[in-house]
Scaffold this active site. Structure first.
Site, PDB file in Angstrom:
ATOM      1  N   GLU A 217      35.236  28.206  38.401  1.00  0.00           N
ATOM      2  CA  GLU A 217      33.956  28.689  38.938  1.00  0.00           C
ATOM      3  C   GLU A 217      34.044  30.213  38.910  1.00  0.00           C
ATOM      4  O   GLU A 217      34.677  30.816  39.786  1.00  0.00           O
ATOM      5  CB  GLU A 217      33.748  28.164  40.364  1.00  0.00           C
ATOM      6  CG  GLU A 217      33.700  26.643  40.462  1.00  0.00           C
ATOM      7  CD  GLU A 217      32.411  26.045  39.919  1.00  0.00           C
ATOM      8  OE1 GLU A 217      31.394  26.768  39.867  1.00  0.00           O
ATOM      9  OE2 GLU A 217      32.411  24.861  39.542  1.00  0.00           O
ATOM     10  N   CYS A 251      28.424  35.435  43.925  1.00  0.00           N
ATOM     11  CA  CYS A 251      28.623  35.212  42.491  1.00  0.00           C
ATOM     12  C   CYS A 251      27.298  35.010  41.760  1.00  0.00           C
ATOM     13  O   CYS A 251      27.182  35.337  40.588  1.00  0.00           O
ATOM     14  CB  CYS A 251      29.532  34.013  42.274  1.00  0.00           C
ATOM     15  SG  CYS A 251      28.942  32.525  43.089  1.00  0.00           S
TER      16      CYS A 251
HETATM   17  P1  NAD Z   1      39.844  37.127  41.841  1.00  0.00           P
HETATM   18  O1  NAD Z   1      39.781  36.423  40.539  1.00  0.00           O
HETATM   19  O2  NAD Z   1      40.400  38.490  41.886  1.00  0.00           O
HETATM   20  O3  NAD Z   1      40.724  36.261  42.880  1.00  0.00           O
HETATM   21  C1  NAD Z   1      40.490  34.899  43.121  1.00  0.00           C
HETATM   22  C2  NAD Z   1      41.780  34.234  43.579  1.00  0.00           C
HETATM   23  O4  NAD Z   1      42.747  34.332  42.544  1.00  0.00           O
HETATM   24  C3  NAD Z   1      42.404  34.845  44.834  1.00  0.00           C
HETATM   25  O5  NAD Z   1      42.872  33.808  45.654  1.00  0.00           O
HETATM   26  C4  NAD Z   1      43.561  35.670  44.280  1.00  0.00           C
HETATM   27  O6  NAD Z   1      44.657  35.739  45.162  1.00  0.00           O
HETATM   28  C5  NAD Z   1      43.950  34.926  43.023  1.00  0.00           C
HETATM   29  N1  NAD Z   1      44.461  35.809  41.966  1.00  0.00           N
HETATM   30  C6  NAD Z   1      44.144  37.111  41.746  1.00  0.00           C
HETATM   31  N2  NAD Z   1      44.791  37.582  40.660  1.00  0.00           N
HETATM   32  C7  NAD Z   1      45.516  36.548  40.173  1.00  0.00           C
HETATM   33  C8  NAD Z   1      46.387  36.404  39.056  1.00  0.00           C
HETATM   34  N3  NAD Z   1      46.649  37.424  38.230  1.00  0.00           N
HETATM   35  N4  NAD Z   1      46.941  35.209  38.831  1.00  0.00           N
HETATM   36  C9  NAD Z   1      46.691  34.161  39.661  1.00  0.00           C
HETATM   37  N5  NAD Z   1      45.895  34.246  40.748  1.00  0.00           N
HETATM   38  C10 NAD Z   1      45.290  35.418  41.007  1.00  0.00           C
HETATM   39  O7  NAD Z   1      38.382  37.069  42.433  1.00  0.00           O
HETATM   40  P2  NAD Z   1      37.843  37.714  43.767  1.00  0.00           P
HETATM   41  O8  NAD Z   1      37.812  39.192  43.618  1.00  0.00           O
HETATM   42  O9  NAD Z   1      38.534  37.128  44.947  1.00  0.00           O
HETATM   43  O10 NAD Z   1      36.345  37.142  43.781  1.00  0.00           O
HETATM   44  C11 NAD Z   1      35.297  37.732  43.088  1.00  0.00           C
HETATM   45  C12 NAD Z   1      34.984  36.996  41.805  1.00  0.00           C
HETATM   46  O11 NAD Z   1      34.815  35.624  42.047  1.00  0.00           O
HETATM   47  C13 NAD Z   1      33.670  37.475  41.192  1.00  0.00           C
HETATM   48  O12 NAD Z   1      33.821  37.571  39.804  1.00  0.00           O
HETATM   49  C14 NAD Z   1      32.699  36.358  41.541  1.00  0.00           C
HETATM   50  O13 NAD Z   1      31.606  36.245  40.687  1.00  0.00           O
HETATM   51  C15 NAD Z   1      33.591  35.170  41.463  1.00  0.00           C
HETATM   52  N6  NAD Z   1      33.054  34.078  42.262  1.00  0.00           N
HETATM   53  C16 NAD Z   1      32.575  32.968  41.631  1.00  0.00           C
HETATM   54  C17 NAD Z   1      32.017  31.941  42.388  1.00  0.00           C
HETATM   55  C18 NAD Z   1      31.474  30.704  41.746  1.00  0.00           C
HETATM   56  O14 NAD Z   1      31.213  29.747  42.468  1.00  0.00           O
HETATM   57  N7  NAD Z   1      31.276  30.666  40.446  1.00  0.00           N
HETATM   58  C19 NAD Z   1      31.962  32.051  43.771  1.00  0.00           C
HETATM   59  C20 NAD Z   1      32.452  33.194  44.364  1.00  0.00           C
HETATM   60  C21 NAD Z   1      33.011  34.205  43.612  1.00  0.00           C
END
Ligand code: NAD
Length: 463
Positions: A217, A251
């Site tokens: 997602e 998002c």
């Molecule tokens: P992110 O991808 O930075 O982090 C998400 C999760 O992944 C966190 O738990 C983090 O600890 C982990 N993570 C971060 N880097 C990682 C890596 N290198 N390897 C493995 N795990 C890792 O996202 P964010 O900043 O927390 O959230 C914002 C993003 O999420 C935006 O792009 C937003 O659009 C998206 N989002 C999508 C939805 C949806 O339903 N489609 C909902 C909410 C947010």
């Protein structure tokens, strides 16, 4: 003597979750119902703590905390409890002539042991909503909340321990990138990831090593198209509300607006007015306006403002991580403002000659998670939806489509893989096993060697 097998802590907890799956306790309907009810009870007992944690992490107003996080999960649980029995029933399917006499069906079996990784913007909802699906489908789960919303992550853990104990059925792992990577090195039966597109790619790469299916997602730039034939006041209000809800950190928030040139000026004016109506003349003092998650994101957003001319808002206060609801025109399309997902309260407004040009604009970019079109003309709305791909869409409103559990929510292309909520959640955490049942009677000899000389019968049956 052989060394006893020693597992690292992450491998050990993954193994415990697998052992719980193997125990077969999760296969029964009653077990799942009881766990869903336990989750709701634990949430109700901790409601005040959830509100406080969301306030501490994101300055979330109570209405947004309840509407998009706490109440959202209650609604998801109630919907699931209402329909779970039916979802678990075999889904009858017709079988082909060559199989007759026979009956066919698909039956849902739990995928098994699953990993749920969630982001910080709706840190409660996005950790628990997939979990409701996992419980419904009979899976065990390890949940890793976002380290960037630490207060909420802590409450999530407390609630899940209160609801499920610590016997491996549902386990919370706290931490950031390192914890996430350690978890991803394990073998799971499904990885359910919500977060950015860049990290989504890494998740898929890690999962591929074990041939683990993924639900991703992700995010992206969701466009909002405004036709000349629209109700400008309602359009402006709905865009402003959807954009600045949770301080733009949604998002599916409208990322930018493509407006018909004939109504650009009045739309900007109507949006300026809507901002004042919703948040007052000083949104910083509004109890209904949130804050940016971290100093890093605050600085990123302040620098994105350089990509256009600020025509409303623009005020920023680093200490309180406040950033005003901001409208921008005269946007540089090559600036990061229009190249990256904004994910904050900045709304670029771009003038286009007509809806056709707006559609072409969106199609030159990666497929978005959501697309919004405002028009009184249903034919034009149909044209847009037919031509412009997106994960989901709304006609004449923004972001609310996520609230319909009957409409699975997810992205397409770079905005994600797979969709969930309601039965969608049950289905993504299940394997829909196709089954055919044959009676012993009528064991037609024609299928066995020695085969008949002529293919005539087969031709008649198979074409
Ligand atoms: P992110 O991808 O930075 O982090 C998400 C999760 O992944 C966190 O738990 C983090 O600890 C982990 N993570 C971060 N880097 C990682 C890596 N290198 N390897 C493995 N795990 C890792 O996202 P964010 O900043 O927390 O959230 C914002 C993003 O999420 C935006 O792009 C937003 O659009 C998206 N989002 C999508 C939805 C949806 O339903 N489609 C909902 C909410 C947010």
């Amino acid at each position: 003597m052989r060394e006893p097998l020693r597992l690292n802590p992450v491998s050990a907890l993954a193994e415990r979750a697998r052992a719980y799956s193997r125990s077969e306790k999760t296969l029964d309907y009653e077990f799942r119902v009881q766990k869903l009810k336990a989750l709701e009870a634990a949430m109700r007992a901790s409601e005040e703590k959830i509100f406080a944690a969301l306030k501490a992490d994101l300055g979330k107003p109570p209405h947004e905390a309840f509407g998009a996080e706490i109440g959202f999960i209650y609604a998801e649980i109630h919907h699931t409890l209402k329909h779970l029995k039916r979802w678990m029933k075999p889904r009858k399917k017709p079988v082909s002539l060559v199989l007759l006499p026979a009956t066919g069906w698909q039956q849902a079996e739990p995928l098994g042991t699953t990993l749920i990784i969630s982001p910080w913007n709706y840190p409660f909802q996005l950790a628990l909503s997939p979990l409701v699906g996992a419980i419904a489908a009979g899976c065990t789960a390890v949940v890793k909340p976002s380290e960037l919303a630490p207060h909420t992550a802590q409450v999530v853990e407390e609630i899940l321990v209160a609801a499920f104990g610590t016997d491996g059925y549902v386990t919370v792992v706290q931490g950031g990138v390192e914890a996430s990577q350690a978890l991803l090195a394990e073998k799971w039966d499904l990885v359910f990831f919500t977060g950015s597109t860049t990290v989504g790619q890494k998740v898929m790469e890690a999962a591929a090593k074990h041939l683990t299916p993924v639900v991703l997602e992700l995010g992206g730039k969701s466009p909002t198209l405004v036709d000349e034939d629209t109700d400008l006041e309602v359009t402006a209000r709905r865009i402003v509300w959807g954009k600045f809800y949770n301080c733009g950190q949604t998002c599916i928030a409208p990322d930018y607006v493509l407006v018909h040139q004939a109504v650009k000026e009045p739309l900007v004016e109507a949006m300026q007015k809507a901002i004042t109506t919703l948040f007052g003349s000083d949104p910083k003092a509004s109890p209904d306006y949130g804050r940016i998650i971290s100093a890093r994101h605050h600085a990123r957003l302040v620098s994105l403002m350089k990509g256009g001319k600020v025509v409303a808002g623009g005020q920023a206060d680093e200490a309180s991580k406040y950033l005003a609801p901001t409208l921008l025109t005269d946007v540089d399309l090559m600036h990061p403002l229009m190249q990256e997902e904004i994910f904050g309260p900045l709304l670029p407004i771009i003038e286009v000659p007509d809806l056709d040009a707006a559609v072409r604009f969106t199609k030159e970019r990666p497929k978005p998670l959501a697309l919004y079109v405002f028009t009184r003309d249903s034919k034009k709305a149909e044209m847009v939806l037919k031509r412009a791909p997106s994960g989901g869409a709304m006609i004449n409103d923004t972001i609310m489509h996520i609230t319909a559990p009957e409409l699975p929510f997810g992205g397409v292309g770079q905005s994600g893989i797979g969709a969930y909520h309601g039965q969608g959640s049950f289905d993504v955490f299940s394997h829909l096993k196709s089954v055919v049942k044959k009676p012993f009677a009528m064991d037609l000899k024609v299928r066995y060697p020695p085969y008949p000389k002529s293919l005539a019968l087969f031709r008649r049956l198979l074409g």
